[in-house]
Design a protein around this motif. Sequence first.
Motif, short mmCIF file in Angstrom:
data_model
loop_
_atom_site.label_atom_id
_atom_site.label_comp_id
_atom_site.label_asym_id
_atom_site.label_seq_id
_atom_site.Cartn_x
_atom_site.Cartn_y
_atom_site.Cartn_z
N GLU A 149 0.85 -1.21 0.00
CA GLU A 149 0.00 0.00 0.00
C GLU A 149 0.88 1.25 0.00
OE1 GLU A 149 -0.22 -2.43 2.21
OE2 GLU A 149 -2.18 -3.38 1.93
N ARG A 179 1.12 4.24 -2.76
CA ARG A 179 0.96 5.66 -2.44
C ARG A 179 2.19 6.45 -2.89
NH1 ARG A 179 -1.30 3.40 2.36
NH2 ARG A 179 0.69 3.56 3.43
N ARG A 239 -0.48 -9.10 -6.42
CA ARG A 239 0.11 -8.92 -5.08
C ARG A 239 0.85 -10.20 -4.72
NH1 ARG A 239 -2.02 -5.42 -0.14
NH2 ARG A 239 -1.32 -6.71 1.59
N GLU A 286 2.07 -13.69 1.04
CA GLU A 286 0.68 -13.92 1.41
C GLU A 286 0.15 -15.05 0.55
OE1 GLU A 286 -0.22 -9.18 2.31
OE2 GLU A 286 -0.23 -9.96 0.27
N ALA A 322 -3.13 -13.98 6.65
CA ALA A 322 -2.10 -13.02 7.05
C ALA A 322 -2.70 -11.81 7.77
CB ALA A 322 -1.30 -12.56 5.83
N GLY A 323 -3.85 -11.34 7.28
CA GLY A 323 -4.46 -10.15 7.88
C GLY A 323 -5.09 -10.39 9.23
N ARG A 347 -3.61 -12.04 11.87
CA ARG A 347 -2.59 -11.96 12.90
C ARG A 347 -2.76 -13.04 13.97
NH1 ARG A 347 0.03 -11.73 10.48
NH2 ARG A 347 1.74 -10.99 11.68
N LYS A 398 -4.59 -10.83 3.00
CA LYS A 398 -3.58 -9.78 2.88
C LYS A 398 -3.19 -9.25 4.24
CE LYS A 398 -5.78 -8.01 -1.35
NZ LYS A 398 -6.45 -6.83 -1.94
N TYR A 399 -1.90 -9.00 4.44
CA TYR A 399 -1.48 -8.25 5.62
C TYR A 399 -2.14 -6.88 5.58
CZ TYR A 399 2.22 -11.63 6.62
OH TYR A 399 2.90 -12.78 6.94
N ASN A 400 -2.38 -6.33 6.73
CA ASN A 400 -2.88 -4.97 6.81
C ASN A 400 -1.75 -4.00 6.43
OD1 ASN A 400 -4.94 -3.11 7.46
ND2 ASN A 400 -4.00 -2.73 9.46
N ASP A 401 -2.13 -2.84 5.93
CA ASP A 401 -1.14 -1.78 5.66
C ASP A 401 -0.39 -1.45 6.96
OD1 ASP A 401 0.24 0.54 5.03
OD2 ASP A 401 -1.54 1.79 4.94
N PRO A 402 0.92 -1.71 7.02
CA PRO A 402 1.64 -1.49 8.28
C PRO A 402 1.69 -0.02 8.70
CG PRO A 402 3.16 -2.04 6.51
CD PRO A 402 1.79 -2.26 5.97
N GLU A 403 1.46 0.88 7.78
CA GLU A 403 1.46 2.30 8.13
C GLU A 403 0.11 2.78 8.65
OE1 GLU A 403 3.09 4.62 4.92
OE2 GLU A 403 4.92 3.41 4.83
N PHE A 457 -2.35 3.80 7.17
CA PHE A 457 -2.55 5.10 6.51
C PHE A 457 -4.02 5.53 6.53
CE2 PHE A 457 -3.37 7.71 2.72
CZ PHE A 457 -2.39 8.67 2.84
N HIS A 516 4.98 -3.83 13.46
CA HIS A 516 4.44 -3.08 12.33
C HIS A 516 3.30 -3.81 11.62
CE1 HIS A 516 7.28 0.36 12.09
NE2 HIS A 516 7.97 -0.43 12.89
N PHE A 517 3.38 -5.13 11.61
CA PHE A 517 2.30 -5.89 10.97
C PHE A 517 1.36 -6.49 12.02
CE2 PHE A 517 5.26 -5.35 7.53
CZ PHE A 517 4.47 -5.27 6.40
N MET A 570 -1.58 -5.15 13.29
CA MET A 570 -3.00 -4.81 13.25
C MET A 570 -3.76 -5.76 12.33
SD MET A 570 -2.98 -2.27 15.30
CE MET A 570 -4.67 -1.73 15.08
N ARG A 587 -6.48 -6.85 9.71
CA ARG A 587 -7.04 -6.12 8.57
C ARG A 587 -8.55 -5.89 8.72
NH1 ARG A 587 -4.73 -5.41 3.41
NH2 ARG A 587 -6.28 -4.67 1.94
#
Lengths: 369, 369
Positions: free
Chosen positions: A24, A28, A37, A42, A231-232, A234, B64-69, B71, B254-255, B257, B259
Motif C-alpha cells: 500500500e 501511495r 500482489r 501472502e 495473514a491479515g 494476525r 492480505k497483511y494490513n497496511d503497516p502504516e 494510513f 508493524h504488521f 493490526m 485487517r
Amino acid sequence: MTAFSRFTPLISALPATVPFVGPEAIERNRGLAVKARIGANENGFGPAPSVLQAICEAAASTWKYNDPENFALKQALAGHLKCRPETIAVGEGIDALLGQIVRMVIEPGMAVVTSFGAYPTFNFHVTGHGGRLVTVPYVDDREDLNGLLETVRQENPPLVYFANPDNPMGSWWDADSIVSFAKAVPETTLLVLDEAYCETAPAGSTPPIAALIDRPNVIRTRTFSKAYGLAGARIGYAISTPGTAAAFDKIRNHFGMARISTEAALAALADQAYLEKVVGKIAASRDRIAGIARANGLVPLASATNFVAVDCGRDGAYSKTIVGGLMEHGVFIRMPGVAPLNRCIRISAGPESDMALLEEALPQVLKSL
Amino acid sequence: MTAFSRFTPLISALPATVPFVGPEAIERNRGLAVKARIGANENGFGPAPSVLQAICEAAASTWKYNDPENFALKQALAGHLKCRPETIAVGEGIDALLGQIVRMVIEPGMAVVTSFGAYPTFNFHVTGHGGRLVTVPYVDDREDLNGLLETVRQENPPLVYFANPDNPMGSWWDADSIVSFAKAVPETTLLVLDEAYCETAPAGSTPPIAALIDRPNVIRTRTFSKAYGLAGARIGYAISTPGTAAAFDKIRNHFGMARISTEAALAALADQAYLEKVVGKIAASRDRIAGIARANGLVPLASATNFVAVDCGRDGAYSKTIVGGLMEHGVFIRMPGVAPLNRCIRISAGPESDMALLEEALPQVLKSL
C-alpha cells in the motif's frame, strides 16, 4: 519534530526503521496500483469458504473481548498437533511472538545468532532490545546449520534463530538434520525454530512435534498467515515446553488477540481438506513461477515455501531494477536484502491471474534493462 | 515445569499474573454460564450494522497483511479529530500502546506514578519492564490531580498515568482542570492521559485536541473498544506530537493490526449517527443500573463511562461475595481491586435483557448474604 525528552537511551538511539514497506505504501509513494500482489508471501488463494462464513458469523460478537487465555484455539491446536495445550502460546502473528521472545532473553549488548539475510523482523526486535546481531552466511542458499552451531558455541548467546523452510530463499533441511542441530544447541541458548512455512514443505522436512517437545530451550513458531491464508488476521503460535510457554504469560498483551481472527483460525484449522487443496495449488504455482523464470533465462531455486527465489544471475542492483520494473506493471514482488542472496528476486505463489501478469511483464522488464 | 534456564533476571522474577480473568475462564473454572456479560466494560449494544457489513465485506481480503502504516485509519482519525495524521499512532488496543509507552521510557527501578487502584494492565506493563509503581490514593473516588502532581514533583518519574474518565470508578474531571494539570507536569515526565471512555463523558470534560497537541510529554490514548463496540477488534490509538508519535514506529509490531479490525474501525468512525444513538443508550443504561442499585439499598456513583460503580457500603470481602453471587445467576460483573474503592462493585451498561437479569438476581444475592 519535537519529541519527549526522556526516552530511554536505547529507544533514543533506535532508528525509525520499518522491517518491510507494505505494498500500500509503494502504491501511495509511487502512484502505482498493485495488480498482482505476489511480494509478501501472502496466500492469494485465500482462506476457505468455511472461514469466510465463520468471520461473518463472528462479526456480531466483536463487541466482546477475546478470551485472554485463548483456550479454544490452544485446545484445537493441541488436538491437531497431538500435544498438550499448555505447550502452546498464542500471539498476534509470529512477529509478535518473536518480539516477546527477544524481550524474554536479551539485555543490551547480548549476542543473538542468526543467518546473514534471514528474517528482518526478527533482527528489528533484536535491535529494539539492544541485542547484538552475530550473523552466519548462507551456504548454497541454505542457512548453514554447522556454521550456526559453531557460532553459538563461540558466542554462547542466549538466542539463536533458524527458519525451516527458510525465508527469503525457500530452501530447507531434512527433519533429522534439524533435530540433531536443535539437540546440539547448548541448553543455555534458546533456539527459535521458525516454521512459518511448514505446511508447504515436503514430507520429511519438518521434525515431529514429539522430537523436540521436551527441550526447554527450543521454541517452534507457526502461523495462520501463510498456507491458511490468514495473514491479515494476525494469529501465530509457539510450541515449547509448558515451562517455557508460561513465560509468554508474564509479558504478553493478554487481551491482544482479535476475536474474529481467532474464530477464523479455528475454522481454518478445522478445514484441513481445504488446506490440502491450497497446498496443492501453491505447489502448482511454484512450478508456474519456475517455468516463467526459465522461459526468461532466469534460474528458479527449489522451494519448500509459498514463494520462489529466482536467481537473476547478477547483483542486487540488477535485482532491484527488476523489482522496481515489475511494479511499474502492477506486479508487486520483493527481493532478499543482502548479498549474495540479493542476486535473486522473490515471487510469492498466487492465482493464475497473477501469474499471467507476471508472465506478461517479466520479459518486458528484462528487455528494457 | 522445566523452563528455559536463561531468561533475563527481570523476566525470571516476574510472576505469571494476568491483569484480568476473562468471563470465559470464569465459566470454565466455575462451570457456570454467563447470561449477562456486564463486567468488562464492553458494549453489549454492539457495533453499527454498517460495521457488521464492513466486516463481512472485508472477510475475503483477510489473506492480505494490513497496511503497516495504518494510513487510511490515521487519515480518517485525523479528519475526525481535526489534527494531523502524523500525531497519531495506532496499536492493538490501548493495552498494547501502554506496553509500548512503558518500554519507551522505563528502565528497571525507575518510578512510575499512578493512582492506587487505577488500571491494572498499565501496572502489569510497568512491572513487566521493571518499573517501580508509586501510587497516589483516590480522593472522593476521583483520581487526585493535586496529589498526582505533588508526587510527580517529588519523584521526577519518567511516566505518570491518569485516566479521564476514570476506570474503575467512572468519575471524571472537567477539561480545564486536566489541561492545567497536563501543563503543570514537568516536561521530563511523560503523561499518559487515558481517554478510553471519552465518548460517553459529559460535555466539557474532555480537553479539545488542540489544547495539548503541542506538548511532547503528553500522549492521549483512545479506543474503539468502548463506545464504538469493538473490544474484540483491538484497535486503539495514541495522540501526541509527531516527534513523540514517531517513537512508536521504532518498536511496534508493524504488521500487528488485523485487517478486518481496521476496516471495522473505519466503518465505525464513519457512522457517527450510530455512535450518538449508542451513547444515548449507554446513558439510559447507566440510569437503569443506578435505579436497580438504589432499589436494593446500594449507592450508585455518578459515571462518565459505560459502567457504574455501585457502593455496597461495606468492605471488599462483602463486594466480592456479591460479585461471586451474581455470577451464580449468570450475571458477570467485576469490582475494583483495592480499598477503599473495593467497597464498590462495577457494572457495565448493556441491553435491557442484561439489566433485567441483574434486577432479578441482585436482591436474591443480597438477601442470601
